[in-house]
Scaffold this motif. Sequence first.
Motif, PDB file in Angstrom:
ATOM      1  N   ALA A 115       5.550  -4.417   7.462  1.00 63.18           N
ATOM      2  CA  ALA A 115       6.067  -3.865   6.207  1.00 63.18           C
ATOM      3  C   ALA A 115       6.608  -4.974   5.312  1.00 63.18           C
ATOM      4  CB  ALA A 115       7.154  -2.834   6.494  1.00 63.18           C
ATOM      5  N   ALA A 116       7.292  -5.940   5.907  1.00 62.40           N
ATOM      6  CA  ALA A 116       7.850  -7.043   5.132  1.00 62.40           C
ATOM      7  C   ALA A 116       6.746  -7.909   4.532  1.00 62.40           C
ATOM      8  CB  ALA A 116       8.778  -7.878   6.004  1.00 62.40           C
ATOM      9  N   VAL A 117       5.712  -8.194   5.311  1.00 61.07           N
ATOM     10  CA  VAL A 117       4.591  -8.988   4.800  1.00 61.07           C
ATOM     11  C   VAL A 117       3.900  -8.241   3.657  1.00 61.07           C
ATOM     12  CG1 VAL A 117       2.297  -9.881   5.379  1.00 61.07           C
ATOM     13  CG2 VAL A 117       4.224 -10.282   6.933  1.00 61.07           C
ATOM     14  N   GLY A 156       8.054  -9.777   1.635  1.00 56.42           N
ATOM     15  CA  GLY A 156       9.229 -10.292   2.327  1.00 56.42           C
ATOM     16  C   GLY A 156      10.341  -9.301   2.564  1.00 56.42           C
ATOM     17  N   GLY A 157      10.258  -8.130   2.010  1.00 53.88           N
ATOM     18  CA  GLY A 157      11.304  -7.129   2.217  1.00 53.88           C
ATOM     19  C   GLY A 157      10.717  -5.797   2.617  1.00 53.88           C
ATOM     20  N   VAL A 158      11.528  -4.972   3.189  1.00 48.65           N
ATOM     21  CA  VAL A 158      11.105  -3.618   3.567  1.00 48.65           C
ATOM     22  C   VAL A 158      11.537  -2.671   2.461  1.00 48.65           C
ATOM     23  CG1 VAL A 158      11.396  -1.755   5.253  1.00 48.65           C
ATOM     24  CG2 VAL A 158      11.271  -4.131   6.025  1.00 48.65           C
ATOM     25  N   SER A 180      10.700   3.689   2.865  1.00 45.36           N
ATOM     26  CA  SER A 180       9.480   3.541   3.668  1.00 45.36           C
ATOM     27  C   SER A 180       9.711   4.100   5.066  1.00 45.36           C
ATOM     28  CB  SER A 180       9.079   2.068   3.753  1.00 45.36           C
ATOM     29  OG  SER A 180      10.035   1.337   4.515  1.00 45.36           O
ATOM     30  N   ASN A 190       5.137  -6.141   1.628  1.00 45.35           N
ATOM     31  CA  ASN A 190       6.002  -5.973   0.453  1.00 45.35           C
ATOM     32  C   ASN A 190       6.597  -7.292  -0.042  1.00 45.35           C
ATOM     33  OD1 ASN A 190       6.012  -3.048  -0.014  1.00 45.35           O
ATOM     34  ND2 ASN A 190       6.850  -2.961   2.057  1.00 45.35           N
ATOM     35  N   MET A 224       8.247  -3.520  11.294  1.00 49.06           N
ATOM     36  CA  MET A 224       9.074  -4.137  10.268  1.00 49.06           C
ATOM     37  C   MET A 224       8.409  -5.400   9.742  1.00 49.06           C
ATOM     38  SD  MET A 224      13.050  -5.222  10.394  1.00 49.06           S
ATOM     39  CE  MET A 224      13.882  -5.840   8.953  1.00 49.06           C
ATOM     40  N   SER A 225       7.833  -6.187  10.635  1.00 47.06           N
ATOM     41  CA  SER A 225       7.152  -7.403  10.225  1.00 47.06           C
ATOM     42  C   SER A 225       5.992  -7.096   9.286  1.00 47.06           C
ATOM     43  CB  SER A 225       6.653  -8.152  11.461  1.00 47.06           C
ATOM     44  OG  SER A 225       5.906  -9.281  11.082  1.00 47.06           O
TER      45      SER A 225
END
Length: 86
Positions: free
Chosen positions: A46-48, A52-54, A58, A50, A43-44
């Motif tokens: 993916a957030a980085v 800041g968000g998932v 995905s 994108n 999740m971390s």
Amino acid sequence: MGLLTCIAVAAGAAGSVALAPVALALGFTSAGIAAGSTAASMMSAAAVANGGGVAAGSLVAVLQSVGATSVAGAGGTVAGIIAALV
């Protein structure tokens, strides 16, 4: 309901039931993503990636959905399929 729709629903249900143990083992649980788990790392990352968000749809989002519904969802999915086919 058409034959192709029934097949698609059954395939989707089978896929979510098959993914449930994988999702849970990675740390995608019904209570959310487990701290310090592989899921948390995924999740971390993916957030980085994108900003800041998932992203919806995905791998992380799909596994979280499966993990969140795995306990009650498997039985509910099967019951839903049976009801749709009858």
